[in-house]
Design an enzyme around this catalytic site. Structure first.
Site, mmCIF file in Angstrom:
data_model
loop_
_atom_site.group_PDB
_atom_site.id
_atom_site.type_symbol
_atom_site.label_atom_id
_atom_site.label_comp_id
_atom_site.label_asym_id
_atom_site.label_seq_id
_atom_site.Cartn_x
_atom_site.Cartn_y
_atom_site.Cartn_z
ATOM 1 C CE LYS A 57 -61.445 -30.668 22.331
ATOM 2 N NZ LYS A 57 -60.067 -30.159 22.441
ATOM 3 C CB SER A 82 -60.615 -37.235 27.942
ATOM 4 O OG SER A 82 -61.314 -36.055 27.599
ATOM 5 C CD GLU A 208 -58.526 -23.203 34.057
ATOM 6 O OE1 GLU A 208 -57.723 -23.957 33.471
ATOM 7 O OE2 GLU A 208 -58.179 -22.405 34.952
ATOM 8 N N GLY A 212 -59.318 -27.907 38.443
ATOM 9 C CA GLY A 212 -58.398 -27.876 37.316
ATOM 10 C C GLY A 212 -58.113 -26.459 36.854
ATOM 11 C CG ASP A 214 -54.570 -26.216 33.589
ATOM 12 O OD1 ASP A 214 -55.722 -26.540 33.926
ATOM 13 O OD2 ASP A 214 -54.201 -26.188 32.405
ATOM 14 C CB SER A 308 -67.483 -26.669 24.623
ATOM 15 O OG SER A 308 -67.525 -27.359 25.864
#
Length: 325
Positions: A57, A82, A208, A212, A214, A308
């Site tokens: 990030k 989060s 995923e 979750g 989506d 990640s």
């Protein structure tokens, strides 16, 4: 005839890489004969758990923050996250000589909240199951004149995230497939932009948590689908819908999204610790779980994987991985 310009391009990612040189870490690419044998392919692991703030990030946060006009930068930055993007924006703000206000869920991992505060950010909490983090952050930004840097729904953020894949491909060479975790979709959008731009035949596989799904549902439907906020140990992927910008990229470039269970994520974290000698947080371990379980399907000879992040405290890690699930 009309054309739609994509929100992020290969040149954008290359430009971000130039901006991040000497600021972000060039993280290592690890190999494991044991993993190769289990996966039936030559696996190249891009270890973003060694990135600044412990996750990919920082790449997107710094790329976006560093492009703010001086007067805007002086007023400060707002973000919502989060944990990993929270830390990334907090550190980017400190590096650039400004301040940050971060909206975080009340149940965010304590280690991520403490690290965010440690970088000098002000933290505002909310209930992730009933509150609207975007609305809260935008209200704070309007009140204080702050610039909002979202965790994935921003072209400069996506471009910055894509530099991880760019580094991987520059070091490992051409790959037949690339697996990345999918939360809001920024890492995948940036990675797919780079990978497909350099090697059009590469297979982009998102992963995923089963609770979750989506993005998987959205790709199957051809439109963004919303689900209830998922309960999963992969807190960085506990989102209810993909980003609008990220989905516009991923629906064109992603070949498949596969799902892994929380128990499979735990097993992958344990494997990374015991066999690879690295610590990976639940969200970062999902693509490794897809390899170890075979859920990624039939793989080409050479495969890249982006791990990640590694932001998890010792107590939580022991709770998840201390004994067989």
């Amino acid at each position: 005839m009309t054309t739609t310009t994509p929100p992020v391009t290969l040149d954008d990612v290359r430009d971000a890489a130039t901006r991040l040189r000497g600021v972000a870490h060039h993280t290592p690419v690890l190999r494991s004969r044991t993993l190769d044998a289990l996966a039936g392919a030559e696996i190249h692991l891009k270890c973003e758990n060694f990135q600044r703030v412990g996750a990919f990030k920082f790449r997107g946060a710094y790329n976006a923050a560093s492009r703010l006009a001086p007067d805007q930068l002086s007023r400060g930055i707002a973000a919502y996250s989060s944990g990993n993007h929270a830390q990334a924006v907090a550190l980017a703000a400190r590096e650039l000589g400004t301040t940050a206000v971060i909206v975080m869920p009340e149940d965010a991992p304590p280690s991520k909240r403490a690290a965010t505060a440690g970088y000098g950010a002000e933290i505002v909490t909310y209930d992730r199951y009933t509150g609207d983090r975007v609305a809260i952050a935008e209200a704070l930004a309007a009140e204080r004149g702050l610039a909002v840097i979202p965790p994935y729904e921003h072209p400069h953020v996506m471009a910055g995230q894509g530099t991880a894949a760019l580094e991987l491909l520059e070091e490992a060479g051409e790959l037949g497939a690339l697996l990345t975790p999918v939360g809001g979709g920024g890492l995948m959008a940036g990675s797919a932009t780079v990978a497909k731009g350099l090697h059009p035949d590469i297979r982009m596989i998102g992963v995923e948590p089963e609770a979750g799904d989506d993005t998987k549902r959205s790709l199957e439907a051809g439109r963004r689908i919303s689900i209830p906020v998922p309960h999963t140990i992969a807190d960085g992927q506990a989102l209810h819908t993909p980003g609008e910008l990220t989905f516009s990229v991923n629906r064109r470039l992603v070949d498949d999204v596969v799902l892994v269970t929380d128990d499979e994520i735990r097993d992958a974290m344990r494997f990374a610790f015991e066999r690879l000698k690295i610590v990976v947080e639940p969200s970062g371990a999902t693509p490794l779980a897809a390899l170890l379980t075979g859920r990624a399907g039939s793989l080409p000879h050479r495969v890249g994987v982006i791990l990640s992040g590694g932001n998890i405290d010792a107590e939580r890690f022991a709770e998840l991985c201390g004994s067989a699930a």
